[in-house]
Design an enzyme around this catalytic site. Structure first.
Site, mmCIF file in Angstrom:
data_model
loop_
_atom_site.group_PDB
_atom_site.id
_atom_site.type_symbol
_atom_site.label_atom_id
_atom_site.label_comp_id
_atom_site.label_asym_id
_atom_site.label_seq_id
_atom_site.Cartn_x
_atom_site.Cartn_y
_atom_site.Cartn_z
ATOM 1 N N ASP A 14 0.852 -1.201 0.000
ATOM 2 C CA ASP A 14 0.000 0.000 0.000
ATOM 3 C C ASP A 14 0.880 1.240 0.000
ATOM 4 O O ASP A 14 1.731 1.400 0.883
ATOM 5 C CB ASP A 14 -0.891 0.028 1.251
ATOM 6 C CG ASP A 14 -1.927 -1.087 1.234
ATOM 7 O OD1 ASP A 14 -2.026 -1.797 0.208
ATOM 8 O OD2 ASP A 14 -2.630 -1.249 2.249
ATOM 9 N N ARG A 29 2.387 17.317 -7.422
ATOM 10 C CA ARG A 29 3.550 17.259 -6.529
ATOM 11 C C ARG A 29 3.100 16.626 -5.215
ATOM 12 O O ARG A 29 2.356 17.244 -4.444
ATOM 13 C CB ARG A 29 4.102 18.661 -6.278
ATOM 14 C CG ARG A 29 4.555 19.368 -7.535
ATOM 15 C CD ARG A 29 5.858 18.781 -8.039
ATOM 16 N NE ARG A 29 6.237 19.387 -9.323
ATOM 17 C CZ ARG A 29 7.239 18.968 -10.066
ATOM 18 N NH1 ARG A 29 7.949 17.917 -9.680
ATOM 19 N NH2 ARG A 29 7.523 19.559 -11.206
ATOM 20 N N ASN A 43 -3.015 -6.713 7.851
ATOM 21 C CA ASN A 43 -3.470 -5.616 8.720
ATOM 22 C C ASN A 43 -3.876 -6.143 10.094
ATOM 23 O O ASN A 43 -3.534 -5.554 11.120
ATOM 24 C CB ASN A 43 -4.684 -4.909 8.098
ATOM 25 C CG ASN A 43 -4.305 -4.036 6.919
ATOM 26 O OD1 ASN A 43 -3.134 -3.703 6.736
ATOM 27 N ND2 ASN A 43 -5.280 -3.670 6.120
ATOM 28 N N SER A 92 -1.529 -1.177 -4.073
ATOM 29 C CA SER A 92 -2.719 -0.342 -3.900
ATOM 30 C C SER A 92 -2.267 1.049 -3.483
ATOM 31 O O SER A 92 -1.191 1.196 -2.901
ATOM 32 C CB SER A 92 -3.619 -0.900 -2.801
ATOM 33 O OG SER A 92 -3.947 -2.237 -3.074
ATOM 34 N N SER A 138 -11.245 -10.228 -0.036
ATOM 35 C CA SER A 138 -11.849 -10.841 -1.217
ATOM 36 C C SER A 138 -10.955 -11.987 -1.672
ATOM 37 O O SER A 138 -9.780 -12.040 -1.321
ATOM 38 C CB SER A 138 -11.958 -9.799 -2.322
ATOM 39 O OG SER A 138 -10.682 -9.251 -2.571
ATOM 40 N N LYS A 183 -18.000 -10.986 10.342
ATOM 41 C CA LYS A 183 -18.040 -9.533 10.513
ATOM 42 C C LYS A 183 -18.428 -8.812 9.223
ATOM 43 O O LYS A 183 -17.572 -8.326 8.491
ATOM 44 C CB LYS A 183 -16.685 -8.981 10.994
ATOM 45 C CG LYS A 183 -16.785 -7.534 11.430
ATOM 46 C CD LYS A 183 -15.635 -6.658 10.974
ATOM 47 C CE LYS A 183 -15.697 -6.143 9.582
ATOM 48 N NZ LYS A 183 -16.742 -5.190 9.213
ATOM 49 N N GLU A 188 -22.393 -5.177 3.267
ATOM 50 C CA GLU A 188 -22.232 -6.632 3.096
ATOM 51 C C GLU A 188 -23.442 -7.381 3.664
ATOM 52 O O GLU A 188 -23.889 -8.380 3.094
ATOM 53 C CB GLU A 188 -20.929 -7.080 3.783
ATOM 54 C CG GLU A 188 -19.687 -6.637 3.014
ATOM 55 C CD GLU A 188 -18.427 -6.491 3.861
ATOM 56 O OE1 GLU A 188 -17.386 -6.136 3.276
ATOM 57 O OE2 GLU A 188 -18.465 -6.692 5.092
ATOM 58 N N ASP A 254 -10.535 -4.083 9.521
ATOM 59 C CA ASP A 254 -9.499 -5.050 9.914
ATOM 60 C C ASP A 254 -9.079 -4.832 11.377
ATOM 61 O O ASP A 254 -8.826 -5.788 12.111
ATOM 62 C CB ASP A 254 -8.249 -4.901 9.023
ATOM 63 C CG ASP A 254 -8.550 -5.236 7.566
ATOM 64 O OD1 ASP A 254 -9.429 -6.087 7.324
ATOM 65 O OD2 ASP A 254 -7.897 -4.650 6.683
ATOM 66 N N THR A 287 -5.777 7.954 12.340
ATOM 67 C CA THR A 287 -4.512 8.054 11.608
ATOM 68 C C THR A 287 -4.777 8.152 10.102
ATOM 69 O O THR A 287 -5.780 7.645 9.607
ATOM 70 C CB THR A 287 -3.617 6.824 11.872
ATOM 71 O OG1 THR A 287 -4.294 5.662 11.382
ATOM 72 C CG2 THR A 287 -3.291 6.655 13.335
HETATM 73 N N1 LIG Z 1 -16.236 7.249 10.750
HETATM 74 C C1 LIG Z 1 -15.950 6.526 11.841
HETATM 75 N N2 LIG Z 1 -15.942 7.109 13.060
HETATM 76 C C2 LIG Z 1 -15.675 6.394 14.172
HETATM 77 N N3 LIG Z 1 -15.393 5.074 14.166
HETATM 78 C C3 LIG Z 1 -15.388 4.444 12.991
HETATM 79 C C4 LIG Z 1 -15.659 5.124 11.766
HETATM 80 N N4 LIG Z 1 -15.564 4.239 10.759
HETATM 81 C C5 LIG Z 1 -15.251 3.055 11.327
HETATM 82 N N5 LIG Z 1 -15.143 3.160 12.657
HETATM 83 C C6 LIG Z 1 -14.845 2.084 13.619
HETATM 84 O O1 LIG Z 1 -14.323 0.956 12.927
HETATM 85 C C7 LIG Z 1 -15.232 -0.165 12.991
HETATM 86 C C8 LIG Z 1 -15.285 -0.869 11.644
HETATM 87 O O2 LIG Z 1 -15.677 0.068 10.676
HETATM 88 P P1 LIG Z 1 -16.623 -0.227 9.432
HETATM 89 O O3 LIG Z 1 -17.973 -0.607 9.866
HETATM 90 O O4 LIG Z 1 -16.477 0.979 8.565
HETATM 91 O O5 LIG Z 1 -15.916 -1.505 8.806
HETATM 92 P P2 LIG Z 1 -15.653 -1.883 7.272
HETATM 93 O O6 LIG Z 1 -16.701 -1.238 6.421
HETATM 94 O O7 LIG Z 1 -15.519 -3.333 7.232
HETATM 95 O O8 LIG Z 1 -14.258 -1.180 7.019
HETATM 96 P P3 LIG Z 1 -13.187 -1.461 5.864
HETATM 97 O O9 LIG Z 1 -13.401 -0.346 4.883
HETATM 98 O O10 LIG Z 1 -11.906 -1.355 6.586
HETATM 99 O O11 LIG Z 1 -13.480 -2.817 5.300
HETATM 100 C C9 LIG Z 1 -16.583 0.445 13.423
HETATM 101 O O12 LIG Z 1 -17.352 -0.508 14.119
HETATM 102 C C10 LIG Z 1 -16.125 1.601 14.297
HETATM 103 O O13 LIG Z 1 -15.791 1.150 15.590
HETATM 104 MG MG LIG Z 2 -14.580 -4.483 5.740
#
Ligand SMILES: Nc1ncnc2c1ncn2[C@@H]1O[C@H](COP(=O)(O)OP(=O)(O)OP(=O)(O)O)[C@@H](O)[C@H]1O
Ligand SMILES: [Mg+2]
Length: 312
Positions: A14, A29, A43, A92, A138, A183, A188, A254, A287
């Site tokens: 990445d 730039r 991850n 990526s 995937s 999860k 999904e 992740d 982050t």
């Molecule tokens: N915008 C946000 N603000 C605060 N917490 C967040 C946010 N997005 C994600 N999280 C935290 O991360 C967890 C997982 O996020 P999400 O439901 O977006 O998973 P995902 O769609 O599988 O993510 P990914 O894009 O990494 O596959 C959430 O349950 C929450 O605790």
């Molecule tokens: Mg996901």
């Protein structure tokens, strides 16, 4: 605690850039690109390490990009089991546009795997003694849709727990077989159940339905900024983290999986493991780009949610 085994069939390097403004044609730039080892399982392993746990990361590596990836994974201090493939490991990228604060994510499909290669991944997975197998991401081209179902079938026979985070046909097939924990995120879940937008009660009902039907013992439905809900037999928990300023949601799912699985493997109480998942996911959005979570953020958020300290 035995090490948690993570699987990444579609690993990646990445690269993350920051540009003053996204403009076509012009030379953009960029800041010096920062590179991270990527792919769901890698991850998860990185976050388990941040949490003080041990994992063994099984992943594919192909050609010179794969070589680079292996160096990075080694530098990250992860224990690995590499499966060499013919194709070239994918790259990526994430581009952050400073003028709008928006992030662009570019993710190619990655190399195709031969039957011999995906079979080698399967064998490597069951070569390691563990209680938890985390299968995320995937499936690369060439891998049959029932790959995760086969993993779960074998794991159950050996008394191992499979934690699954994937989508589409591979998810549906694995749930027909049944897994320990699944999860899905909102999208999904909707696709899996063939439904439209879901209200809170419908979300809980569908998660409980999966448990009742034996598709998973634990269903963790993550809801982005709204937190997540966790369904087990006869019990549903709902939790959200504190309000935070979101830098990048890359890797949030992740990180959630890592926190929850590590918590369960230690073992912690289900509710505390769930809180550790939320704390890890939330810490990751603090982050930028592909950087995941920092230990002190996880500890602080975990304390805020549970009122307990994370004593590890
Ligand atoms: N915008 C946000 N603000 C605060 N917490 C967040 C946010 N997005 C994600 N999280 C935290 O991360 C967890 C997982 O996020 P999400 O439901 O977006 O998973 P995902 O769609 O599988 O993510 P990914 O894009 O990494 O596959 C959430 O349950 C929450 O605790
Ligand atoms: Mg996901």
């Amino acid at each position: 605690m035995k090490p948690i085994v993570t699987l990444t069939l579609n690993s990646s390097v990445d690269v993350q850039w920051e540009v003053p403004e996204m403009l076509h044609t012009k030379k953009l730039r960029a800041s010096n690109g920062i590179t991270f080892p990527g792919g769901g399982g890698i991850n998860v392993s990185r976050v388990i390490k941040t949490l003080g746990g041990q994992s063994i990361s099984v992943f594919t590596s192909g050609d010179f990009v794969g070589h680079f990836l292996r160096e990075m994974v080694d530098n990250a201090g992860l224990i690995t089991r590499v499966v060499q493939i013919e194709g070239v490991t994918r790259t990526s990228s994430t581009v952050f546009d400073r003028s709008t604060g928006q992030e662009y994510r570019v993710t190619p499909p990655g190399p195709s795997l031969t039957e011999r290669e995906w079979q080698a991944c399967f064998d490597a997975l069951f070569d390691i003694s563990t209680d938890y197998i985390v299968a995320t991401g995937s499936l690369p081209l060439g891998v049959p849709d029932d790959f995760y179902a086969r993993v779960s079938h074998r794991a159950k026979k050996q008394g191992r727990r499979v934690v699954l985070d994937t989508s589409g046909a591979p998810l549906a097939a694995a749930l027909e077989e049944g897994v320990f924990l699944v999860k899905p995120n909102r999208g999904e879940m909707k696709r899996l159940m063939g439904t439209g937008d879901l209200g809170p009660q419908e979300e809980e009902a569908l998660a409980q339905q999966l448990v009742r039907e034996g598709k998973a013992e634990v269903v963790a439905l993550t809801l982005g900024g709204d937190g997540a809900l966790l369904a087990t037999e006869g019990r549903t928990l709902r939790l959200r983290g504190p309000d935070v300023k979101v830098k990048s949601a890359v890797g949030a799912g992740d990180s959630f999986v890592a926190g929850l699985t590590y918590g369960l493997a230690r073992p912690m109480e289900l509710a505390d493991a769930f809180a550790l998942g939320i704390a890890s996911g939330t810490a990751t959005v603090l982050t930028a780009g592909s950087e995941l979570c920092r230990r002190q953020d996880i500890e602080r958020i975990y304390r805020e949610i549970t009122g307990k300290s994370l004593d590890v």
